[in-house]
Design a protein around this motif. Structure first.
Motif, short mmCIF file in Angstrom:
data_model
loop_
_atom_site.label_atom_id
_atom_site.label_comp_id
_atom_site.label_asym_id
_atom_site.label_seq_id
_atom_site.Cartn_x
_atom_site.Cartn_y
_atom_site.Cartn_z
N ILE A 115 -38.64 108.57 117.31
CA ILE A 115 -38.36 107.30 116.64
C ILE A 115 -37.77 106.30 117.63
N GLN A 116 -36.79 106.77 118.41
CA GLN A 116 -36.16 105.89 119.40
C GLN A 116 -37.17 105.41 120.45
N GLU A 117 -38.03 106.32 120.89
CA GLU A 117 -38.97 105.96 121.94
C GLU A 117 -40.05 105.01 121.46
N THR A 118 -40.41 105.08 120.19
CA THR A 118 -41.35 104.08 119.67
C THR A 118 -40.70 102.70 119.65
N ALA A 119 -39.38 102.69 119.44
CA ALA A 119 -38.65 101.42 119.38
C ALA A 119 -38.44 100.80 120.76
N ASN A 120 -38.12 101.66 121.73
CA ASN A 120 -37.83 101.15 123.08
C ASN A 120 -37.86 102.32 124.05
N ASN A 121 -38.96 102.51 124.75
CA ASN A 121 -39.09 103.68 125.61
C ASN A 121 -38.29 103.58 126.91
N HIS A 122 -37.58 102.49 127.12
CA HIS A 122 -36.78 102.34 128.33
C HIS A 122 -35.40 102.97 128.20
N LEU A 123 -34.93 103.22 126.98
CA LEU A 123 -33.56 103.69 126.78
C LEU A 123 -33.39 105.20 126.60
#
Length: 603
Positions: A115-123
């Motif tokens: 879920i986090q990586e779909t939102a922002n794969n840089h973090l």
């Protein structure tokens, strides 16, 4: 920038229905969890991602991590993410209760990180590397090391990295030369490491590097590699931190994932870099690779997440962009009609459906592999643990490779949906396209994963792993055959399973004769072939579960949702699975074109 970056319904359908999370939650280790508590956790992560990750995705690309005066400057959100992630248990989730962990299933943590990586794969990589480094210390380090480093790491106050690659060695770890000289209870570390993700940044108080190095007199090759915990700042008895002669030489400016720093580190320039041995001498690579299944699942998960986010962005655009008109029965367009949305054009539908089957197929593969990981370590029956470990070993090179390679093709199709706008910085597809390109390289390139699959995993245990995986596919074929609409597709999957045997019967004699170079020369082609069939199996399983829900009147999701899954499976079988016929032809071709030593072929 559209704010729809994930299909949460599909994630939960795969997690709970297709891959039956309850079979993992039934294990004693996870007795405190049920579907309701998992739902609360995932929903909290989605809310966190909406607020703290997705809004900064484009900004982190534009304000890239960079080197300045001996430090790596990162976006201010990195510090906030590490701290809040620690508070939410995103770092400690996998660990035992007795060290402050949440003792949560890997499958659930995988879903949350996705879920986090779909939102922002840089973090998420900053947390992922910290978790991985802490995991190595917990599993193999002494009580002293655990007490010194782990508590601060799992709260997000300290970060963690893995330091393997060196300038002169690249992926060939047998050639690393970073040295470790005994110095009382510690070792003096000296050498350089490159391409270290999250290697240094002004976002945490300290960074604990897990470094592969050679102790003086160690055997040559991989058998002489040891593992060390080397903090950027070493802790003193009074709690103070002092510099540990870990120096940042520079950073690598990349085409994508610009907010996720990648550094060049030098250890011991002033002969004052202390490292603590983790576990026993000369077992460093063994320790590192015991954790590698999780790392490679993580790479596949990240690629699957970018693929999904890109699909959502291009789908949103196609539903809003009017252009052209549909053909009439005369084969011509009626220019008096209003323009139609591009999603109504068959070729755009084809590209979107391709993105759908790759993104959802990749996610299914990631979740299933995570499930095997859980059951291989927690199942109450030792024989079942052994079975799931073999299944995990079989899928690990595929889960790293299929989302990375096919995800790159999928994102390219997403960019194509936008036409010229896809190539422009005004729209987000170009960023996804740049971000995903590193994933076929991370944690062992596609070539390395392919050698692992064909050279190690297929023959493993005299083919026991392949036998178990084939049995799972046959089970899915039998279940699909209960539904008339799915019978033709079940039969096609059976044919493809026989094709795998035919290909291996052609290739294995080369290995048996000792001609390993010929045997493995088309390993990457075999990976594409076998990975395609594995994802076809997963799509058949998805369609079967959807058909069952429609037949029983299950209203958990809409009938449109279930019918779309069946339609997507049919698309996969028509447009993707059929490619394996040509790939098999390549693999069984007698002509050898890449083994010859004569380099004049490039003249």
């Amino acid at each position: 920038m559209a704010n729809q970056y994930i299909d949460l319904a599909t994630l939960k359908f795969l997690l709970y229905d297709v891959h039956d999370l309850s079979s993992v939650l039934d294990q004693a280790r996870f007795a405190d969890y049920d579907q309701a508590s998992v739902e609360l956790f995932l929903n909290a992560v989605k809310d966190f991602s909406d607020k703290e990750l997705f809004p900064f995705f484009r900004e982190m690309d534009e304000q890239a991590a960079h080197y300045k005066e001996g430090e790596i400057i990162v976006h201010s959100q990195v510090r906030k993410f590490m701290k809040k992630g620690g508070e939410m248990g995103l770092i400690s989730a996998l660990f035992d209760y007795d060290i402050g962990g949440l003792q949560m299933p890997s499958t659930v943590v995988t879903a949350a990180t996705y879920i986090q990586e779909t939102a922002n794969n840089h973090l998420p990589g900053y947390i992922g590397l910290t978790l991985g480094a802490a995991e190595l210390i917990v599993h193999f380090g002494s009580a002293l090391l655990k007490d010194a480093f782990v508590p601060k790491m799992i709260t997000g106050d300290w970060g963690g990295t893995m330091c393997l690659t060196e300038p002169q060695a690249g992926s060939s770890l047998s050639d690393i030369i970073t040295a470790a000289v005994p110095d009382g209870d510690t070792y003096k570390i000296s050498g350089q490491k490159i391409f270290i993700s999250g290697g240094d940044y002004l976002g945490v108080e300290n960074i604990v590097h897990l470094v592969l190095a050679r102790i003086e007199g160690a055997p040559a090759g991989t058998k002489g590699i040891s593992l060390f915990a080397v903090p950027k700042r070493r802790p003193q008895e009074n709690g103070d931190l002092i510099p540990n002669d870990v120096n940042t030489i520079g950073d690598f400016q990349k085409m994508g994932q610009k907010g996720y720093c990648t550094t060049h580190l030098s250890f011991g320039d002033q002969n004052d870099c202390q490292g603590w041995l983790v576990g026993e001498p000369n077992k460093g690579l063994k320790y590192m690779f015991l954790m590698m299944n999780g790392a490679r699942i993580g790479v596949g998960r990240g690629a699957a997440a970018i693929t999904m986010a890109a699909y959502q962005a291009s789908l949103n655009y196609a539903n809003e962009r009017p252009q052209g008109r549909s053909l009439t029965s005369t084969g011509k367009k009626d220019v008096s009609q209003e323009q139609t949305l591009i999603i109504n054009h068959p070729d755009v539908k084809r590209m979107l459906l391709f993105q759908k089957v790759v993104s959802e197929g990749a996610l299914s593969l990631v979740l299933l592999t995570s499930k095997y990981h859980d059951l291989s370590t927690t199942h109450s029956d030792p024989k079942e643990r052994e079975k799931y470990l073999l299944l995990l070993e079989m899928l690990t090179p595929i889960v790293k490779t299929y989302p990375s390679e096919m995800g790159s093709v999928s994102v390219s199709n997403g960019l194509q949906v936008l036409g010229g706008y896809g190539f422009c910085s005004d729209f987000i597809l170009q960023q996804y396209y740049r971000d995903i390109r590193i994933f076929p390289i991370y944690e062992g390139t596609t070539g390395i994963q392919s050698l692992d699959l064909l050279g190690r995993k297929i023959p493993m245990g005299n083919g026991k792993g392949l036998e178990l995986l084939s049995a799972e596919i046959v089970k899915a074929i039998n279940e699909a055959s209960q539904y008339t609409e799915l019978v033709p597709y079940a039969k096609k999957m059976g044919v493809k399973l026989k094709l795998v045997q035919e290909v291996l019967q052609f290739l294995m004699p080369f290995a048996q004769k000792g001609d390993y170079e010929r045997f493995l020369s088309d390993a990457t082609v075999f990976m594409e072939f076998f990975g395609n069939i594995v994802v076809g199996w997963l799509w058949l399983a998805m369609a079967t579960k959807a058909k069952g829900a429609l037949a029983s009147g299950d209203s958990q999701y809409t009938s449109d949702f279930y019918n779309a899954k069946v339609h997507a499976m049919k698309f996969y079988f028509k447009y993707e699975l059929t490619k394996t016929t040509a790939l098999a032809e390549v693999l069984m071709n007698e002509e050898v074109l890449t083994v010859a030593e004569d380099i004049k072929m490039f003249s």
